[in-house]
Design an enzyme around this catalytic site. Structure first.
Site, PDB file in Angstrom:
ATOM      1  N   GLY A  87     -13.666 -16.320 -18.023  1.00 56.05           N
ATOM      2  CA  GLY A  87     -14.880 -16.704 -18.737  1.00 56.05           C
ATOM      3  C   GLY A  87     -16.180 -16.233 -18.125  1.00 56.05           C
ATOM      4  N   MET A 126     -13.230 -26.494 -18.659  1.00 61.07           N
ATOM      5  CA  MET A 126     -12.844 -27.900 -18.462  1.00 61.07           C
ATOM      6  C   MET A 126     -12.601 -28.595 -19.800  1.00 61.07           C
ATOM      7  SD  MET A 126     -12.511 -28.713 -15.265  1.00 61.07           S
ATOM      8  CE  MET A 126     -12.516 -30.508 -15.397  1.00 61.07           C
ATOM      9  N   GLY A 176      -8.585  33.277   4.111  1.00 62.76           N
ATOM     10  CA  GLY A 176      -7.906  33.919   2.987  1.00 62.76           C
ATOM     11  C   GLY A 176      -6.446  33.516   2.982  1.00 62.76           C
ATOM     12  N   SER A 191      -7.359  28.404   6.740  1.00 61.11           N
ATOM     13  CA  SER A 191      -8.390  27.358   6.547  1.00 61.11           C
ATOM     14  C   SER A 191      -8.664  27.158   5.054  1.00 61.11           C
ATOM     15  CB  SER A 191      -9.668  27.711   7.302  1.00 61.11           C
ATOM     16  OG  SER A 191     -10.098  29.037   7.067  1.00 61.11           O
TER      17      SER A 191
END
Length: 641
Positions: free
Chosen positions: A46, A177, A478, A552
């Site tokens: 709610g 409630m 590369g 890399s």
């Protein structure tokens, strides 16, 4: 208006009392305190309905909005013919269709005593990152519980997150409630269950209250349906609870510098939002990380100079002395400054779809400070449902863990538990600029305080002068088989014949020694490049021209190495060879093994290669021979040296 009867012609004058009343009202409204709070909890507890009710009861809905709300409630509402207040907040079509909150929705409303910004946070576990966003700036959290369901997994999860993010004021709103006939025993049982859980995670106090967002019980005033409840209504509590800015005002002065205000030659000030404390002209201050001290000469705002400024105000501070201070610096009280360090333990909430990569460099943004940072493998991940500490190699989406974080230079900080502004940070992906994590600094590592740079009389400038050359790092990247090692070897031979001092670091050779312990997972590849980058930096400091030949594959890791070196000394050399050509060469037989499944995580086959976007040198091996490529690289290097 009133009629003036002392003249022949009727003259109407504006009643000055009305004008004074308007001015008084505007003055009062302008100086109201602001409370930022969130609503959270499990799905369908709610939250949106409660916020809609707050907006409705505080008369923050225009007539046309009310008409639209009434119409939408009949079409897509969940309350029959009654008004569905949740529709005021659940603005996304997907939210209305599913009856759930997906994104964080911010709403503004005010009462006679205070102004409010409320964030409606999603309840689903998959949107935990959205909930963290809303809680990071909140003074208070309203945690809703469906009276029919009691304390659920998401109740515990959101409570833990609120506690983790430093939300001190918690309201436990037992909602709906009306659906349990307002029974006190139901409320008491839920409060008892939550108290036990709260104690286990360190929540020292909270304010429980029975409410009905739909019916309005105990929202703006106490309800006759709960005569057994003696506490405040929700709005009454929100109007009187202490806001974060008032708490921060009692702490030592801290102001991160956002920008240097220099409108003319006669004015130099430092602008920013005061995070904590207060400052006055004449106060002694210290600027970090430089450590320089001075005295505040004046405090300037758009409306003029101030005699005093406090936490929450945006001001420009001027000094009596010309000292080093720029964006990212932190101005503090002179005799009680914050800490500086470059290694920390931090709690991290991972917010990206892709998992965290230990060792990868991210941007770390803490207030106005921006540095490069790496995160190590987590010490543990927190199971928010059970509070267990679990072993983890990485962090997935919405995971929360504790890990060590290292930055490339010292930052000014305080533990998040003491100062949100100097303890909370975000991590940003260097490639996409997407925010991937939010974090809280717990403390600095002892080694960051005990290890210092030793001043040396002979430095990189003297080393380079002795060799009569400019240091550089030629970083060849590369695919496997592209010709990196061949061309790099030719480049070193040419430079050697020209009496240049060089050293070649080859990918395969390094893995026989320095990186012998590393495999080929993404994490190991990153560590492989980091180590080579550090070695390359040391060699460049010695005045050498360093040549490296590594696949890399990740752009972020190549940028990490670039950031280690002075500007202009890193040359990214992209050996651009199509995959088909590289695979056709297959000098080492690696592609064949990768295709057959014998070799895992092989770049170009089952692991990606991120080609450089703007390398200093690009070599197209389909057009240039190795000799021609080497000549081009040497000419470029020496031409720029």
């Amino acid at each position: 208006m009133t009629k003036d009867t002392t003249t022949e012609e009727p003259v109407y004058v504006v009643d000055s009392l009305i004008a004074e009343d308007i001015d008084a009202y505007l003055e009062q409204h302008e100086h109201k305190t602001m409370l930022r709070f969130i609503t959270c909890g499990s799905v369908d507890d709610g939250k949106s309905t409660l916020i809609g009710r707050l907006l409705y009861d505080s008369k923050m809905i225009f007539e046309d909005q009310l008409d639209a709300l009434t119409s939408d409630s009949k079409k897509v509402g969940t309350q029959g013919q009654d008004i569905d207040f949740a529709l005021l907040v659940d603005g996304l079509a997907a939210e209305r269709e599913q009856g759930i909150t997906i994104d964080v929705a911010y709403r503004f409303f005010n009462t006679e005593k205070r102004k409010f910004i409320v964030a409606d946070c999603p309840g689903h576990e998959q949107y935990t990152r959205n909930m963290v966003t809303g809680a990071s700036t909140a003074d208070l959290a309203v945690i809703l519980i469906d009276a029919r369901k009691g304390v659920l997994v998401q109740t515990r999860r959101h409570s833990y997150l609120c506690h983790l993010l430093g939300v001190k004021n918690i309201v436990l709103a037992v909602n709906k409630m009306d659906l349990v006939d307002y029974k006190q025993e139901v409320f008491d049982k839920i409060v008892a269950d939550y108290t036990e859980f709260a104690d286990s995670i360190g929540i020292e106090s909270f304010t429980p209250m029975p409410i009905s967002g739909f019916k309005g019980d105990n929202i703006t005033k106490l309800s006759e349906n709960t005569p057994w409840y003696k506490g405040p209504s929700l709005v009454e509590h929100l109007e009187t609870v202490e806001v974060l800015s008032s708490v921060d005002a009692d702490k030592p002065f801290r102001m991160p510098v956002q920008w240097v205000n220099r409108p003319n030659l006669d004015f130099r000030g430092f602008s920013g939002l005061i995070a904590t404390g207060e400052v006055k002209p004449g106060d002694k201050i210290r600027v970090l990380p430089s450590g320089k001290t001075s005295t505040v000469s004046k405090i300037v705002t758009f409306d003029g100079e101030l005699d005093e400024a406090v936490a929450g105000q945006s001001v420009t501070v001027c000094f009596e002395d010309e000292i080093d201070c720029s964006r990212g610096s932190v101005i503090s009280v002179a005799d009680n400054p914050p800490q500086t360090a470059d290694q920390f333990e931090a709690t991290i909430v991972w917010m990206a779809d892709d998992a965290m990569v230990p060792g990868r460099a991210y941007w770390l943004k803490l207030g106005t400070q921006m540095v490069s940072a790496t995160v190590q493998e987590p010490k543990y991940e927190v199971n928010v449902n059970t509070m267990e500490h679990l072993a983890a190699k990485t962090l997935e989406l919405n995971a929360i863990g504790v890990a060590e974080v290292s930055t490339d230079k010292q930052i000014v900080f305080e533990p998040y538990s003491e100062n949100r502004a100097l303890g909370g940070f975000i991590l940003i992906d260097k490639m996409t600029n997407a925010t991937v994590a939010a974090g809280m600094l717990n403390f600095s590592l002892r080694r960051s305080q005990n290890v210092h740079w030793q001043a040396l009389d002979i430095g990189r400038k003297q080393h380079a002068a002795l060799k009569n050359q400019t240091p550089a790092v030629l970083w060849f990247t590369g695919l496997s088989g592209s010709g990196k090692s061949t061309i790099a070897n030719l480049v070193e031979k040419k430079l050697h014949r020209m009496n240049r001092h060089t050293f070649l670091l080859d990918g395969d050779n390094v893995r026989h020694g320095l990186n012998k312990d590393l495999g080929f997972t993404e994490t190991d590849r990153i560590e492989n490049i980091r180590r080579v980058g550090e070695v390359s930096k040391l060699m460049a400091d010695a005045g050498l021209i360093v040549i490296t030949a590594f696949i890399s594959p990740f752009q972020a890791d190549r940028e990490m190495v670039r950031s280690m070196l002075p500007e202009g000394e890193f040359f990214e050399v992209f050996i651009d060879t199509p995959l088909k050509v590289a695979e056709a060469r297959d000098v080492k037989g690696l592609y064949k093994k990768a295709r057959s499944g014998e070799l895992k995580n092989f770049t170009g086959i089952d692991s990606p290669y991120e080609a450089p976007r703007s390398p200093e040198i690009r070599i197209d091996t389909t057009k240039l021979s190795p000799e021609e490529a080497a000549n081009l690289i040497v000419d470029t290097l020496l031409g720029d040296a």
